[in-house]
Motif scaffolding. Structure first.
Motif, PDB file in Angstrom:
ATOM      1  N   GLU A  83       0.819  -1.212   0.000  1.00  0.00           N
ATOM      2  CA  GLU A  83       0.000   0.000   0.000  1.00  0.00           C
ATOM      3  C   GLU A  83       0.853   1.262   0.000  1.00  0.00           C
ATOM      4  N   ALA A  84       2.040   1.166  -0.586  1.00  0.00           N
ATOM      5  CA  ALA A  84       2.934   2.324  -0.636  1.00  0.00           C
ATOM      6  C   ALA A  84       2.643   3.180  -1.871  1.00  0.00           C
ATOM      7  N   GLU A  85       3.237   4.332  -1.912  1.00  0.00           N
ATOM      8  CA  GLU A  85       3.193   5.208  -3.085  1.00  0.00           C
ATOM      9  C   GLU A  85       4.625   5.457  -3.540  1.00  0.00           C
ATOM     10  N   ASN A 105       4.227   7.057 -13.111  1.00  0.00           N
ATOM     11  CA  ASN A 105       4.454   6.595 -11.740  1.00  0.00           C
ATOM     12  C   ASN A 105       3.886   5.192 -11.525  1.00  0.00           C
ATOM     13  N   PRO A 106       4.592   4.355 -10.744  1.00  0.00           N
ATOM     14  CA  PRO A 106       4.190   2.956 -10.572  1.00  0.00           C
ATOM     15  C   PRO A 106       2.868   2.783  -9.822  1.00  0.00           C
ATOM     16  N   VAL A 107       2.153   1.735 -10.217  1.00  0.00           N
ATOM     17  CA  VAL A 107       0.894   1.328  -9.584  1.00  0.00           C
ATOM     18  C   VAL A 107       1.026  -0.126  -9.158  1.00  0.00           C
ATOM     19  N   PHE A 108       0.506  -0.461  -7.984  1.00  0.00           N
ATOM     20  CA  PHE A 108       0.627  -1.817  -7.453  1.00  0.00           C
ATOM     21  C   PHE A 108      -0.283  -2.778  -8.200  1.00  0.00           C
ATOM     22  N   THR A 112       1.067  -9.796  -9.220  1.00  0.00           N
ATOM     23  CA  THR A 112       2.514 -10.012  -9.097  1.00  0.00           C
ATOM     24  C   THR A 112       3.087  -9.462  -7.801  1.00  0.00           C
ATOM     25  N   HIS A 113       2.313  -8.629  -7.094  1.00  0.00           N
ATOM     26  CA  HIS A 113       2.788  -7.916  -5.907  1.00  0.00           C
ATOM     27  C   HIS A 113       3.986  -7.013  -6.250  1.00  0.00           C
ATOM     28  N   LEU A 114       3.961  -6.466  -7.466  1.00  0.00           N
ATOM     29  CA  LEU A 114       4.970  -5.518  -7.921  1.00  0.00           C
ATOM     30  C   LEU A 114       4.286  -4.209  -8.306  1.00  0.00           C
ATOM     31  N   TYR A 115       5.030  -3.123  -8.197  1.00  0.00           N
ATOM     32  CA  TYR A 115       4.572  -1.816  -8.656  1.00  0.00           C
ATOM     33  C   TYR A 115       5.108  -1.607 -10.075  1.00  0.00           C
ATOM     34  N   ALA A 116       4.205  -1.404 -11.039  1.00  0.00           N
ATOM     35  CA  ALA A 116       4.601  -1.272 -12.439  1.00  0.00           C
ATOM     36  C   ALA A 116       4.510   0.180 -12.879  1.00  0.00           C
ATOM     37  N   GLY A 117       5.623   0.706 -13.427  1.00  0.00           N
ATOM     38  CA  GLY A 117       5.678   2.066 -13.950  1.00  0.00           C
ATOM     39  C   GLY A 117       6.587   2.109 -15.163  1.00  0.00           C
TER      40      GLY A 117
END
Length: 270
Positions: A83-85, A105-108, A112-117
């Motif tokens: 739940e980070a930014e 900017n990345p979105v969770f 995959t439990h990864l932030y993609a940007g």
């Protein structure tokens, strides 16, 4: 004696079941990241946010639209942070000046439990300057920063082009297909403009038309779908490759009745 043995057996069974349940709960409480098909290129810590940062890509950084997949872990528990930014801060440091680049900017992603940007590097690393990718991480009420050096290479075929539209410089980058194949493929481009050395906002009001051509064979293809804007300056459509080989995707950009640019293309070979 029989009763005593029965109690011992029941106690052992309950203890085993409690261990199994505890392990299951721990597995559910500690999801794992899925990095299949990705390569880890950087790792470090966002000081102040108590967060470990890992950066994954599909290929080495290049001039064009780079997809970044970022894993965040709590420094104490090592659990995945969900739940980070994250705010990206790409920077090219040159001898006399510095400038940023277009980015998303990345979105969770829960799968995959990864932030993609993404970052659109607009020039290679080298004698002209050096790239860094800064990350500002907000996690559980804490904010931290980290920065990574990025060695950005010039690809064999052009994956981003630019042109002047009045006083604005427009950047068009190829987003997909990642792995082209015969038949209908997703086709996407990202469009940004430069309004300052540190400001590259998305362009969201263009019409994009594509004309696929096989220059060595002298034919095009049917059943293509012109890209339309989805979000963050990314325009999504479809391209039909009827055979393997070199394909040239001509791009026409329009705004209303005005043709903004129709002189550029992307080459895709497979």
């Amino acid at each position: 004696m029989k009763l005593f043995n029965l109690i011992i057996r029941l106690t052992c069974i309950l203890f085993t079941l409690s261990l199994f349940t505890a392990c299951s709960d721990d597995d559910e409480a500690a999801p794992k990241i899925n990095t299949q098909g990705l390569v880890k290129i950087k790792e470090g810590y966002a000081l102040g946010a108590a967060t470990k940062v890992e950066i994954y890509t599909q290929e080495s950084p290049f001039v064009g639209f780079n997809k970044f997949f970022i894993a965040l872990f709590d420094s104490a528990s090592e659990n995945v942070s969900q739940e980070a930014e994250i705010e990206l801060m790409p920077m090219m440091q040159m001898s006399q000046m510095s400038h940023s680049a277009p980015f998303v900017n990345p979105v969770f992603h829960q799968e995959t439990h990864l932030y993609a940007g993404a970052v659109v590097f607009i020039m290679p690393s080298g004698e002209m300057g050096k790239w860094t990718l800064g990350l500002k991480v907000k996690n559980k009420g804490k904010t931290g920063m980290t920065s990574f050096h990025m060695e950005v290479e010039e690809p064999e075929t052009e994956r981003v082009y630019s042109f002047m539209n009045g006083e604005e410089k427009i950047f068009v980058s190829l987003v997909s297909p990642d792995a082209p194949e015969t038949g209908v493929n997703d086709f996407a481009v990202a469009i940004h403009k430069r309004v300052g050395m540190m400001d590259f906002p998305a362009v969201t009001d263009y019409q994009v038309k594509i004309t696929p051509e096989m220059p060595t064979m002298g034919h095009g293809s049917p059943n293509n779908v012109h890209p339309v804007h989805m979000e963050n300056g990314i325009y999504q459509g479809k391209v039909n490759f009827t055979m393997t080989g070199l394909w040239r995707i001509h791009i026409t950009l329009e705004k209303g009745e005005e043709v903004i640019n129709d002189e550029k293309y992307f080459d895709i070979e497979f």
